[in-house]
Design an enzyme around this catalytic site. Structure first.
Site, PDB file in Angstrom:
ATOM      1  N   GLY A 132       0.693  -1.301  -0.011  1.00  0.00           N
ATOM      2  CA  GLY A 132       0.123  -0.027   0.045  1.00  0.00           C
ATOM      3  C   GLY A 132       0.908   1.181  -0.085  1.00  0.00           C
ATOM      4  CB  CYS A 160     -25.209  -9.883 -18.337  1.00  0.00           C
ATOM      5  SG  CYS A 160     -24.622  -9.920 -20.140  1.00  0.00           S
ATOM      6  CB  CYS A 178     -23.787 -14.154 -20.375  1.00  0.00           C
ATOM      7  SG  CYS A 178     -23.510 -13.200 -18.880  1.00  0.00           S
ATOM      8  CB  CYS A 199     -20.762  -9.223 -18.687  1.00  0.00           C
ATOM      9  SG  CYS A 199     -21.719 -10.163 -18.036  1.00  0.00           S
ATOM     10  CB  CYS A 211     -19.972 -11.475 -21.191  1.00  0.00           C
ATOM     11  SG  CYS A 211     -21.780 -11.063 -21.701  1.00  0.00           S
TER      12      CYS A 211
END
Lengths: 288, 366, 197
Positions: free
Chosen positions: A29, A237, A240, A262, A268
Site C-alpha cells: 500500500g 446481463c 449471458c 457484462c 460474458c
C-alpha cells in the site's frame, strides 16, 4: 521492433523497476517512487502499467490486457500489440489462461489464482490528492498515519447526500496501515482485492509503484452505521444473464432505450459459449 | 504463437494509414525533406531539442515532419527516443563565457565590454507579411564582419566587483538527474533549473508574465542575453584529460532583479537564470524570471501565494509531455467509472425524491 | 582493462541471455517476497564460492551501478568482488550505506547498522541476502501479507526478526539462500516460535 530489448525497456531500467516492485511488496500500500521513463505511448495511457509489465513479463507468460473490462477496447489492443512485438509473449482473452493481466479500471470477474499477476494502470496513485494537492503534505500524512482528512470527506458526503459519494477509486486501507488508491476501478471490485494473485500498481506520470502481496487484507473505508457497499446496476446481463457481474449500460435507440451487458467481455463470452454448448447438448439429447 | 485479435486492431491500423496520408498532404506538392525543416524551420527544431532534452537537429527535424508540425507531439517523439539511448558519459559543465556569440545584448548597460551584438533577431522587424516569401523570393546577402577573438565576459560579472550582485553558491557535486531519479520535493535549485530547461515554453512564458503583472513581482531586467556556440567537453578517465566532442548552440539569460535586502542580507541585486538548447530567447527569459520567483525562500522574501513562487506547482505542471498525456487520456474510454457514477447519482436522486415525497405526504397529512 | 586470471574467471558465471534470464529469475524472486516462507529455486548464475547460486542470481538480477552492495564476512573476497564488479558494476559500500548486503547471519549482524528507511520513505531501506547451509519449510511460524493462513520457515534467529516486524513500515527485508533455494521474509511478516501450535 526487434531492435529493442526484450520487453522494450533496457536492463538497467527494468532492474530499477524490479527493485521498486520488491519494496512495494514488502510495504503493501505504500507508494514507492521510481524514475519512470518516457514510453512510446503517452503518459496517462498506461505507461505505469506498461513499465511494470515490461519489468515483470517472462518469455513464457501468457498476457492479457483489458480496458474497462474489455479485451477489444483500442488502448488494450494497442498495449497488447506492443508486448507481442517487443516481448514475443503469447496473448489471450481468457482470464483463466493468462499469467499476467494488465488492467485499466476493472478486476476480472473470474477469480484469479496464485499463479497470476494483476498489473493495474494508475492515473493518480495518491488517495489523498484531491483533498490535499501537495505531495510534500500527503507524504507527511502517510508517514504519520494521519488520515483524518479522508474520514472527514467521507463523513461530509454522508451528511450532504446520505451516502458516500465515491463510486470508483474508492479508497482502501491495507493491512491496517496505508490508505491506498485502488486505481479507478468501480467500488464493486473493491472486495475482490484480497486475492491469491499478486497485484502490482504502476503510475508512470506520477512516478509511483505500489503492490499487494496475495491475501493482503484490503478494507474499503467506511463507518459502522454506513458500511461499505459494493454496488452495481440492479439488472442482469442481456447477453449471458449473469446477475453477479459488473454491468455496462448500453444505449440502443434514440428513445433512450438501454440494455445492460457484462463489462468483462471474456467472462460474458465464456458464459454464452457454455450456454450454447449446454443448449446444443440438450438438443442432441432430445434428438437422440 | 497464439494472438488475440479483434476489430479494434484493424481500426487502429486503418487510422494509422489515414494519419500517414494526412501527414503527407496533397501528393502533387513536393515532399518536405528533413534538411529543409532543419534549415528553414530552425526555431521549431530548437524548441523540439530544448523540450525534448536531446541535442540533435536532424532528429528534431524528423520528429517535426512525422508529427505534422505538432510541436508537443514532436517533443514527445524525441523524449521517447532519448530514453532508449545508452548513457556513455557526463560532460564537463559548459563555460558560457567561452561562447562564440551570435547575439549578445544587455538591457542594463548602454554599452558593455565586448559590445552589444544584435545578431539575427526579429526584435526590430516590422511584423508585415512578406509576400515575396510566398513567391519564393530571393535573399539579400547579410554583410559579414570579423569574428571576435577570446572570451566574452558576462555582463553581470561587472556588478560582482562592487559586491552589488549576490554571489551564487557553488553547487555540491553532480546535480541530480530528473530523467534518472524520481522527482523529490522540495527540490534544490539545480533540479529546478533542470526541470524548467525542459519545461513547456508556453507555460513558463505565462508564469513569467504573471510575475511581471504583480503576482510575485521581482522587477527583472535582462542583464544579459547571449546566444551562440559553445564546445562540449567530456572527461576521458583513460586519457586523464577532457576532449571536445562537439559544439552546441545555447541561449543564456541572466536577469538582474532588485532586492532591497532582508534581515540577513544587505541590499543588492539578485539574479534569475535561464539556459536553453538552441536559439530560444523567449524561453530563456521566461525561465530566468520563474527561477527568480522560485528563489523567494532562499532570499528571505515573503511568500505571496503566487503561482510562480510555488515550487511544487511549477515543477509538477511544467512538463508538457506529462501534461498533454494526462489531459488527452480523458479521450480513452471511462465508461466503467461513468457507469458507477450513473448508478450513484440515480441512487442519490431516488433517496432525495423518496425523502421529498415523504415530507410532502407528511405536510398534506398535517 | 587488464585481463588477469582473476578477471577471466570473473567474466564467467553470468546469465547466458541477460534480458530473458533476468526476467525469469526476477519472477521467482518476486514470488518469494510476495509469499514469505515459500521456497523458490533459482539458477543461471555460478558465482565464486562461498556465494550460493541463489545469492548470485539475486545480485545479477537486482544490482547495478545504482545500488550499493555490502559484502560481509567470508563473502568479502577478491574473487567475489571481481565477479560482482564485472557482471553488475555495483559499488562496494560499508553496511550502513548498503542497498543490499550479503553474508552469513552472524557476519551481517547486528541488524541495527543497516538503513531501515525513514517514516516518509520507508522504501529507502536495506535488503539483506543471508547465506544458509540449508533451507526448509519447518521452524518458525510466519503470518502476514502474502500468507493465506500461516507458513513455516527455518530461520537463523527469531528475536531479531520479531523486532524487525515491529518497526513496520520501517525495517529490513530478507532473502534466505541455500544453494539454489531461496525464501524471503519481508518486514511485514510476523514471526513466532514454531511448534507452539
Amino acid at each position: 521492433m526487434t531492435d529493442y530489448n526484450f520487453a522494450y525497456l533496457d536492463e538497467q531500467t527494468k532492474r530499477m523497476i524490479r527493485r521498486a516492485i520488491l519494496k512495494g511488496l514488502a510495504i503493501p500500500g505504500y507508494q514507492v517512487p521510481f524514475a519512470s521513463r518516457e514510453m512510446p505511448m503517452p503518459y496517462g495511457w498506461g505507461t505505469g502499467g506498461v513499465q511494470v509489465s515490461a519489468a515483470t513479463l517472462t518469455p513464457e507468460d501468457v498476457f492479457k490486457v483489458i480496458d474497462q473490462g474489455a479485451d477489444d477496447t483500442t488502448n488494450a489492443v494497442s498495449i497488447r500489440k506492443f508486448f507481442q512485438a517487443t516481448a514475443g509473449v503469447d496473448t489471450t482473452e481468457e482470464t483463466e489462461e493468462a499469467t499476467v493481466i494488465q488492467t485499466r479500471h476493472r478486476i476480472p470477474e473470474a477469480p484469479l489464482n496464485e499463479d497470476q499477476i494483476l498489473v493495474y494502470q494508475v492515473p493518480i496513485p495518491e488517495p489523498l490528492r484531491f483533498l490535499e494537492p501537495r505531495e510534500t503534505e500527503t507524504r507527511k500524512m502517510h508517514s504519520l498515519e494521519e488520515y483524518g482528512l479522508m474520514h472527514v470527506k467521507l463523513y461530509e458526503d454522508i451528511a450532504r447526500h446520505g451516502a458516500i459519494a465515491t463510486a470508483y477509486a474508492y479508497p482502501v486501507k491495507v493491512e491496517g496501515r496505508y490508505v491506498m488508491d485502488p486505481s479507478p476501478i468501480p467500488k464493486f471490485d473493491n472486495p475482490k482485492m484480497t486475492m491469491p494473485a499478486i497485484q502490482l500498481f504502476g503510475a508512470g506520470r506520477e512516478q509511483r509503484i505500489y503492490a499487494l502481496p496475495p491475501y493482503t487484507k484490503v478494507v474499503s473505508l467506511d463507518f459502522e452505521d454506513y458500511p461499505f457497499e459494493a454496488s452495481k446496476a440492479d439488472h442482469s446481463c442481456e447477453l449471458c444473464g449473469a446477475d453477479d457481474s459488473y454491468l455496462d449500460e448500453v444505449i440502443v435507440d434514440d428513445q433512450g432505450g438501454r440494455i445492460f451487458v457484462c463489462s468483462d467481455t471474456a467472462y460474458c463470452a465464456a458464459r454464452q459459449a457454455a450456454q450454447s454448448d449446454a443448449a446444443a447438448a440438450q438438443y442432441e439429447e432430445i434428438s437422440a | 504463437m497464439y494472438v488475440a485479435v479483434k476489430g479494434g486492431e484493424r481500426a487502429i491500423d486503418n487510422a494509422h494509414a489515414w494519419l500517414g496520408e494526412e501527414r503527407r498532404g496533397d501528393q502533387d506538392v513536393s515532399e518536405l525533406s528533413v534538411a529543409q525543416i532543419r534549415e528553414q524551420l530552425s526555431l521549431a527544431v530548437n524548441r523540439v531539442m530544448a523540450e525534448g532534452s536531446l541535442y540533435d537537429p536532424d532528429l528534431a527535424a524528423l520528429a517535426i515532419k512525422q508529427a505534422r508540425g505538432d510541436m508537443i507531439e514532436a517533443i514527445f517523439l524525441i523524449r521517447a527516443y532519448r530514453t532508449t539511448l545508452p548513457r556513455f558519459a557526463g560532460s564537463e559543465p559548459i563555460a558560457t563565457e567561452k561562447m562564440a556569440c551570435d547575439r549578445r545584448i544587455s538591457a542594463t548597460f548602454k554599452d558593455v565590454p565586448g559590445g552589444q551584438i544584435l545578431g539575427p533577431t526579429f526584435d526590430y522587424t516590422h511584423r508585415l507579411l512578406d509576400f515575396k516569401l510566398a513567391a519564393e523570393g530571393g535573399l539579400a546577402d547579410a554583410p559579414e564582419g570579423d569574428a571576435q577573438q577570446g572570451d566574452v565576459p558576462h555582463v553581470l560579472s561587472f556588478l560582482d566587483g562592487e559586491g552589488l550582485i549576490q554571489q551564487e553558491k557553488q553547487g555540491a557535486g553532480t546535480p541530480p538527474d530528473l530523467t534518472r531519479e524520481p522527482m523529490e520535493l522540495p527540490a534544490d535549485r539545480p533540479l529546478r533549473l533542470q526541470s524548467l530547461a525542459r519545461g513547456d515554453e508556453g507555460f513558463l512564458l505565462s508564469l513569467a508574465y504573471s510575475t511581471q503583472r504583480g503576482y510575485a513581482r521581482n522587477h527583472a531586467f535582462v542583464g544579459e542575453l547571449r546566444i551562440g556556440d559553445i564546445p562540449v567537453e567530456v572527461d576521458i578517465p583513460e586519457l586523464g584529460f577532457a576532449i571536445e566532442i562537439g559544439d552546441i548552440t545555447v541561449t543564456e539569460c541572466e536577469t538582474v532583479n532588485q532586492f532591497t535586502g532582508s534581515k540577513t542580507e544587505p541590499a543588492q541585486f539578485t539574479r534569475g537564470y535561464g539556459l536553453v538548447f538552441g536559439m530560444s530567447e523567449r524561453k530563456s527569459i521566461s525561465m530566468a524570471l520563474v527561477d527568480r520567483a522560485l528563489r523567494w525562500e532562499e532570499l528571505g522574501e515573503d511568500n505571496l501565494g503566487a503561482a510562480a513562487q510555488d515550487e511544487e506547482f511549477v515543477l509538477s505542471h511544467c512538463d508538457n509531455i506529462q501534461a498533454t498525456g494526462f489531459l488527452e487520456h480523458i479521450k480513452l474510454p471511462h465508461y466503467v467509472d461513468f457507469q458507477s457514477e450513473l448508478e450513484l447519482v440515480r441512487k442519490l436522486r431516488r433517496d432525495t425524491m423518496a425523502g421529498a415525497d415523504c415530507t410532502h405526504t407528511q405536510e398534506a397529512a398535517e | 582493462m587488464l585481463v588477469t586470471a582473476t578477471s577471466t574467471s570473473a567474466m564467467q558465471g553470468g546469465f547466458n541471455n541477460v534480458p530473458t534470464e533476468a526476467a525469469r529469475q526476477f519472477r521467482a524472486i518476486m514470488n518469494a517476497i510476495a509469499r514469505p516462507g515459500r521456497i523458490e529455486t533459482l539458477g543461471g548464475a555460478t558465482p565464486p564460492a562461498p556465494m550460493s547460486v541463489a545469492a548470485g542470481v539475486i545480485v545479477l538480477t537486482l544490482c547495478d551501478p545504482d545500488t550499493g552492495l555490502h559484502l560481509a564476512g567470508d563473502h568479502d573476497t577478491p574473487d567475489i568482488r571481481a565477479w560482482v564488479q564485472f557482471h553488475t558494476g555495483a559499488p562496494f559500500v560499508p553496511a550502513e550505506n548498503a542497498n543490499f548486503a550479503i553474508g552469513r547471519w552472524e557476519a551481517l549482524s547486528p541488524l541495527t547498522i543497516y538503513a531501515h528507511g525513514t517514516p516518509e520513505y520507508p522504501d529507502r531501506s536495506a535488503t539483506l541476502i543471508i547465506e544458509m547451509d540449508a533451507l526448509s519449510t519447518d521452524g518458525a511460524i510466519l503470518t502476514g501479507p502474502g500468507i493465506e493462513d500461516s507458513a513455516s520457515l527455518s530461520l537463523p534467529e527469531i528475536e531479531a526478526l520479531k523486532t524487525n516486524a515491529l518497526l513496520f513500515p520501517l525495517g529490513l527485508d530478507f532473502f534466505f539462500c541455500a544453494d539454489t533455494r531461496l525464501a524471503s521474509l519481508p518486514r511485514t511478516t510476523k514471526v513466532t516460535e514454531g511448534g507452539a501450535i
